[in-house]
Every structure is written in C-alpha cells, then in structure tokens.
Design a protein around this motif. Structure first.
Motif, PDB file in Angstrom:
ATOM      1  N   ALA A  94       0.840  -1.204   0.000  1.00 47.20           N
ATOM      2  CA  ALA A  94       0.000   0.000   0.000  1.00 47.20           C
ATOM      3  C   ALA A  94       0.873   1.250   0.000  1.00 47.20           C
ATOM      4  O   ALA A  94       1.884   1.320   0.701  1.00 47.20           O
ATOM      5  CB  ALA A  94      -0.916   0.000   1.214  1.00 47.20           C
ATOM      6  N   GLY A  95       0.479   2.228  -0.787  1.00 47.59           N
ATOM      7  CA  GLY A  95       1.223   3.474  -0.811  1.00 47.59           C
ATOM      8  C   GLY A  95       0.504   4.530  -1.626  1.00 47.59           C
ATOM      9  O   GLY A  95      -0.341   4.221  -2.470  1.00 47.59           O
ATOM     10  N   ILE A  96       0.835   5.788  -1.356  1.00 46.26           N
ATOM     11  CA  ILE A  96       0.278   6.910  -2.102  1.00 46.26           C
ATOM     12  C   ILE A  96       1.428   7.824  -2.528  1.00 46.26           C
ATOM     13  O   ILE A  96       2.499   7.816  -1.919  1.00 46.26           O
ATOM     14  CB  ILE A  96      -0.746   7.707  -1.275  1.00 46.26           C
ATOM     15  CG1 ILE A  96      -0.106   8.254   0.021  1.00 46.26           C
ATOM     16  CG2 ILE A  96      -1.967   6.844  -0.951  1.00 46.26           C
ATOM     17  CD1 ILE A  96      -1.017   9.175   0.805  1.00 46.26           C
ATOM     18  N   THR A  97       1.205   8.632  -3.567  1.00 43.93           N
ATOM     19  CA  THR A  97       2.251   9.554  -4.019  1.00 43.93           C
ATOM     20  C   THR A  97       2.097  10.940  -3.424  1.00 43.93           C
ATOM     21  O   THR A  97       3.083  11.647  -3.232  1.00 43.93           O
ATOM     22  CB  THR A  97       2.248   9.690  -5.552  1.00 43.93           C
ATOM     23  OG1 THR A  97       1.056  10.356  -5.975  1.00 43.93           O
ATOM     24  CG2 THR A  97       2.351   8.322  -6.212  1.00 43.93           C
ATOM     25  N   GLY A  98       0.867  11.354  -3.166  1.00 44.77           N
ATOM     26  CA  GLY A  98       0.653  12.701  -2.652  1.00 44.77           C
ATOM     27  C   GLY A  98       0.783  13.789  -3.696  1.00 44.77           C
ATOM     28  O   GLY A  98       0.895  14.973  -3.361  1.00 44.77           O
ATOM     29  N   GLY A  99       0.786  13.401  -4.973  1.00 48.61           N
ATOM     30  CA  GLY A  99       0.916  14.404  -6.019  1.00 48.61           C
ATOM     31  C   GLY A  99       2.345  14.919  -6.136  1.00 48.61           C
ATOM     32  O   GLY A  99       3.262  14.394  -5.511  1.00 48.61           O
ATOM     33  N   LEU A 106       4.521  22.162  -1.158  1.00 50.27           N
ATOM     34  CA  LEU A 106       3.581  21.080  -0.862  1.00 50.27           C
ATOM     35  C   LEU A 106       2.839  21.379   0.441  1.00 50.27           C
ATOM     36  O   LEU A 106       3.450  21.805   1.422  1.00 50.27           O
ATOM     37  CB  LEU A 106       4.329  19.750  -0.734  1.00 50.27           C
ATOM     38  CG  LEU A 106       4.814  19.114  -2.038  1.00 50.27           C
ATOM     39  CD1 LEU A 106       5.841  18.026  -1.748  1.00 50.27           C
ATOM     40  CD2 LEU A 106       3.638  18.545  -2.818  1.00 50.27           C
ATOM     41  N   PRO A 107       1.531  21.140   0.489  1.00 51.91           N
ATOM     42  CA  PRO A 107       0.788  21.365   1.731  1.00 51.91           C
ATOM     43  C   PRO A 107       1.302  20.460   2.852  1.00 51.91           C
ATOM     44  O   PRO A 107       1.605  19.278   2.627  1.00 51.91           O
ATOM     45  CB  PRO A 107      -0.654  21.002   1.351  1.00 51.91           C
ATOM     46  CG  PRO A 107      -0.710  21.147  -0.142  1.00 51.91           C
ATOM     47  CD  PRO A 107       0.645  20.751  -0.633  1.00 51.91           C
ATOM     48  N   VAL A 108       1.378  20.997   4.040  1.00 50.67           N
ATOM     49  CA  VAL A 108       1.906  20.243   5.178  1.00 50.67           C
ATOM     50  C   VAL A 108       1.092  18.978   5.421  1.00 50.67           C
ATOM     51  O   VAL A 108       1.654  17.906   5.699  1.00 50.67           O
ATOM     52  CB  VAL A 108       1.936  21.131   6.438  1.00 50.67           C
ATOM     53  CG1 VAL A 108       2.304  20.303   7.671  1.00 50.67           C
ATOM     54  CG2 VAL A 108       2.931  22.273   6.261  1.00 50.67           C
ATOM     55  N   ASP A 109      -0.242  19.087   5.328  1.00 53.95           N
ATOM     56  CA  ASP A 109      -1.066  17.914   5.611  1.00 53.95           C
ATOM     57  C   ASP A 109      -0.851  16.820   4.567  1.00 53.95           C
ATOM     58  O   ASP A 109      -0.890  15.623   4.888  1.00 53.95           O
ATOM     59  CB  ASP A 109      -2.551  18.287   5.698  1.00 53.95           C
ATOM     60  CG  ASP A 109      -3.090  18.901   4.416  1.00 53.95           C
ATOM     61  OD1 ASP A 109      -2.301  19.491   3.640  1.00 53.95           O
ATOM     62  OD2 ASP A 109      -4.312  18.817   4.187  1.00 53.95           O
ATOM     63  N   VAL A 110      -0.581  17.183   3.315  1.00 48.49           N
ATOM     64  CA  VAL A 110      -0.294  16.194   2.278  1.00 48.49           C
ATOM     65  C   VAL A 110       1.044  15.516   2.558  1.00 48.49           C
ATOM     66  O   VAL A 110       1.167  14.287   2.454  1.00 48.49           O
ATOM     67  CB  VAL A 110      -0.288  16.867   0.884  1.00 48.49           C
ATOM     68  CG1 VAL A 110       0.209  15.891  -0.184  1.00 48.49           C
ATOM     69  CG2 VAL A 110      -1.683  17.368   0.533  1.00 48.49           C
ATOM     70  N   TRP A 111       2.057  16.300   2.895  1.00 50.19           N
ATOM     71  CA  TRP A 111       3.386  15.752   3.201  1.00 50.19           C
ATOM     72  C   TRP A 111       3.291  14.739   4.333  1.00 50.19           C
ATOM     73  O   TRP A 111       3.824  13.633   4.262  1.00 50.19           O
ATOM     74  CB  TRP A 111       4.334  16.898   3.578  1.00 50.19           C
ATOM     75  CG  TRP A 111       5.740  16.741   3.082  1.00 50.19           C
ATOM     76  CD1 TRP A 111       6.268  17.273   1.942  1.00 50.19           C
ATOM     77  CD2 TRP A 111       6.804  16.012   3.714  1.00 50.19           C
ATOM     78  NE1 TRP A 111       7.599  16.922   1.826  1.00 50.19           N
ATOM     79  CE2 TRP A 111       7.958  16.148   2.886  1.00 50.19           C
ATOM     80  CE3 TRP A 111       6.904  15.264   4.875  1.00 50.19           C
ATOM     81  CZ2 TRP A 111       9.187  15.576   3.194  1.00 50.19           C
ATOM     82  CZ3 TRP A 111       8.121  14.673   5.194  1.00 50.19           C
ATOM     83  CH2 TRP A 111       9.243  14.822   4.364  1.00 50.19           C
ATOM     84  N   SER A 157       9.384  15.110  -2.740  1.00 54.34           N
ATOM     85  CA  SER A 157      10.189  14.944  -1.527  1.00 54.34           C
ATOM     86  C   SER A 157       9.465  14.120  -0.476  1.00 54.34           C
ATOM     87  O   SER A 157      10.096  13.340   0.255  1.00 54.34           O
ATOM     88  CB  SER A 157      10.567  16.307  -0.943  1.00 54.34           C
ATOM     89  OG  SER A 157       9.407  17.050  -0.572  1.00 54.34           O
ATOM     90  N   HIS A 158       8.152  14.269  -0.387  1.00 56.29           N
ATOM     91  CA  HIS A 158       7.387  13.501   0.603  1.00 56.29           C
ATOM     92  C   HIS A 158       7.433  12.014   0.281  1.00 56.29           C
ATOM     93  O   HIS A 158       7.687  11.184   1.155  1.00 56.29           O
ATOM     94  CB  HIS A 158       5.945  14.004   0.700  1.00 56.29           C
ATOM     95  CG  HIS A 158       5.242  14.241  -0.605  1.00 56.29           C
ATOM     96  ND1 HIS A 158       5.834  14.107  -1.850  1.00 56.29           N
ATOM     97  CD2 HIS A 158       3.944  14.607  -0.856  1.00 56.29           C
ATOM     98  CE1 HIS A 158       4.949  14.387  -2.795  1.00 56.29           C
ATOM     99  NE2 HIS A 158       3.797  14.693  -2.212  1.00 56.29           N
ATOM    100  N   TYR A 159       7.212  11.681  -0.990  1.00 52.78           N
ATOM    101  CA  TYR A 159       7.247  10.281  -1.419  1.00 52.78           C
ATOM    102  C   TYR A 159       8.657   9.710  -1.280  1.00 52.78           C
ATOM    103  O   TYR A 159       8.853   8.613  -0.759  1.00 52.78           O
ATOM    104  CB  TYR A 159       6.763  10.185  -2.865  1.00 52.78           C
ATOM    105  CG  TYR A 159       6.659   8.777  -3.391  1.00 52.78           C
ATOM    106  CD1 TYR A 159       5.578   7.970  -3.061  1.00 52.78           C
ATOM    107  CD2 TYR A 159       7.648   8.250  -4.224  1.00 52.78           C
ATOM    108  CE1 TYR A 159       5.476   6.678  -3.539  1.00 52.78           C
ATOM    109  CE2 TYR A 159       7.548   6.961  -4.713  1.00 52.78           C
ATOM    110  CZ  TYR A 159       6.466   6.182  -4.367  1.00 52.78           C
ATOM    111  OH  TYR A 159       6.373   4.894  -4.838  1.00 52.78           O
ATOM    112  N   SER A 160       9.655  10.452  -1.736  1.00 51.99           N
ATOM    113  CA  SER A 160      11.046   9.994  -1.656  1.00 51.99           C
ATOM    114  C   SER A 160      11.457   9.764  -0.211  1.00 51.99           C
ATOM    115  O   SER A 160      12.104   8.746   0.105  1.00 51.99           O
ATOM    116  CB  SER A 160      11.973  11.018  -2.313  1.00 51.99           C
ATOM    117  OG  SER A 160      11.645  11.215  -3.677  1.00 51.99           O
TER     118      SER A 160
END
Length: 252
Positions: A94-99, A106-111, A157-160
């Motif tokens: 399971a995983g998401i990219t967050g755009g 990037l929005p803090v809540d998305v990160w 950066s969030h995904y990485s």
C-alpha cells in the motif's frame, strides 16, 4: 511462469485491491498460497476478491483497514488469523504519491499523510504481525519501497522521504529478526504504470521514464515475480537486502 512452493502459506498483501499488490496476490495464489487483501477501499476489495476467488485457487479474504491506525491494523491481524489460522508472509504494498510539487510548496497535511501511509503504516503492520511470526518460528516480510527512496525524485520529496525511511526500517527490522527465521527485505521499483499514475503530473511521469535505461515502465507482473520469491521459503539467506526493480536506473 515459474511456480514457487507456497502451498498452504498465508500471505497478507496491503494495498492488495489493485496495482502491484493485486499482481502479487494473483502470483501467490497461482503458487498455492491463500491471501488476505488489506486495503482502505472496501468496494474495490470486494471486486478484487470476486475476481481472484473465481480462479478457483487458494482462499481469498479481505479486510478494510486504515493502515495508519494501530487499532485498525491490530484488528485486521486478528481477523486474518481467525480466518486463515496464521500469517506466514506480509507484503507491504500500500502506498500513495501525494501528487507533485516543490518541497516548500507542498501542503503540510499532504506531506504528513504520505509519510503516515507509506512509512508509519508499514511500521504498524510489522509491529502487529512480527510477534505472531516469531511465535510461529517462521515469517517473510517484503516492503515495497521505490527507486525514489534511493535517489530522491524532484517534486516528490514527501514520497522519496517515505520510501527512504522504509528502506531504513527494512534494514533495522531484518537485523533484529535475523536469528528468528523471519526475513525482511525490500524492493525498489521504478514507476509501474498502474492507477497511481493518476495522482502524478504528466511532466513527472515523463521525468521518470527518461531515467529508465530500458526505456519502459515496470510491469506489475514483473514486480510480483521478485516479490513473491522474497516472500517464499526459497528465500532463505537474504535479509535486510534491497532488490532493484528499476530497469537499470539504480543498481545499488
């Protein structure tokens, strides 16, 4: 297709309703396993269960679970053991990219959500399942990281960061379990053309393709071949390892 010996083994696949997780479940069933699909999407879970069960292979169960909630994960673990009697393998798919976006935009809540799903969710599933594997004296865990966790993709950066953290978690947990016959490994795929592309910009997709020497995207079935082997008893002396699935992009 080579057949692996997973007869009567029980495999949990998070994110198993679609994409690489679904391909892993299908490959495991064809090798004799029973599978439990854990996913947040209840409707898609039921559809996937119907498709996989119709093949007449192993038993297929589904659990709707919020992987970032420890109580939900623990309940899913108990339900799966009640249904199947054991958990022999865990594949954290399971995983998401967050755009996509610049780190400072990037929005803090998305990160935070990407870190929660991709890293903390895997920690929670391992935390719930590992004690059962230790008690049984056998287990295989495969974490689906990413080439982005090795190299750091711009505008992700969030995904990485989440996938780099997952690689670190894999190595630490593997060393803690090295004498328990519970092996923990990771794979680092390049992009596979699945529904996850829907959350990426066309520019980012083109960037990823440009980095792959094979000049094509990974196929889910190709990923499943390696992942299911790592989740089998044939994998007996590799633990804490990171296996490349990047078409030559990142071979370390």
């Amino acid at each position: 297709m080579n057949q692996l010996d997973l007869k009567d083994r029980v495999m949990v696949v998070t994110g198993g309703a679609r994409g690489i997780g679904y391909a892993v479940a299908l490959r495991a069933l064809r090798s004799g396993a029973h599978v439990a699909l854990w996913d947040i999407d209840a409707e898609r879970l039921e559809r996937s269960r119907g498709e996989l069960s119709a093949l007449g292979l192993g038993q297929v169960s589904v659990v709707t679970v919020e992987l970032t909630d420890d109580a939900s994960v623990e309940a899913a673990t108990r339900q799966t053991i009640e249904t199947h009697g054991a958990i022999h393998a865990l594949v954290n798919s399971a995983g998401i990219t967050g755009g996509n976006g610049l780190t400072w935009e990037l929005p803090v809540d998305v990160w935070r959500r990407v870190i929660e799903v991709n890293l903390i969710g895997c920690y929670l599933t391992c935390r719930a399942v590992v004690p059962r594997m230790i008690e049984a004296g056998y287990g295989r865990i495969v974490n689906i990281a990413s080439v982005a966790g090795k190299e750091g993709n711009p505008n992700a950066s969030h995904y990485s960061a989440s996938k780099a953290g997952l690689i670190g978690l894999t190595k630490s947990l593997a060393k803690e379990l090295a004498t328990k016959n519970v092996l923990v490994n990771a794979v680092t795929p390049t992009a596979a053309k699945t529904e996850i592309f829907d959350s990426m910009s066309p520019q980012h997709i083109e960037y990823m393709l440009s980095k792959i020497p094979m000049n094509r995207f990974l196929l889910p079935d190709e990923a499943a071949s390696m992942i299911v082997w790592l989740a089998s008893e044939d994998c007996a002396f590799s633990t804490g390892a990171v296996f490349d699935l990047s078409g030559g992009r990142s071979t370390y």
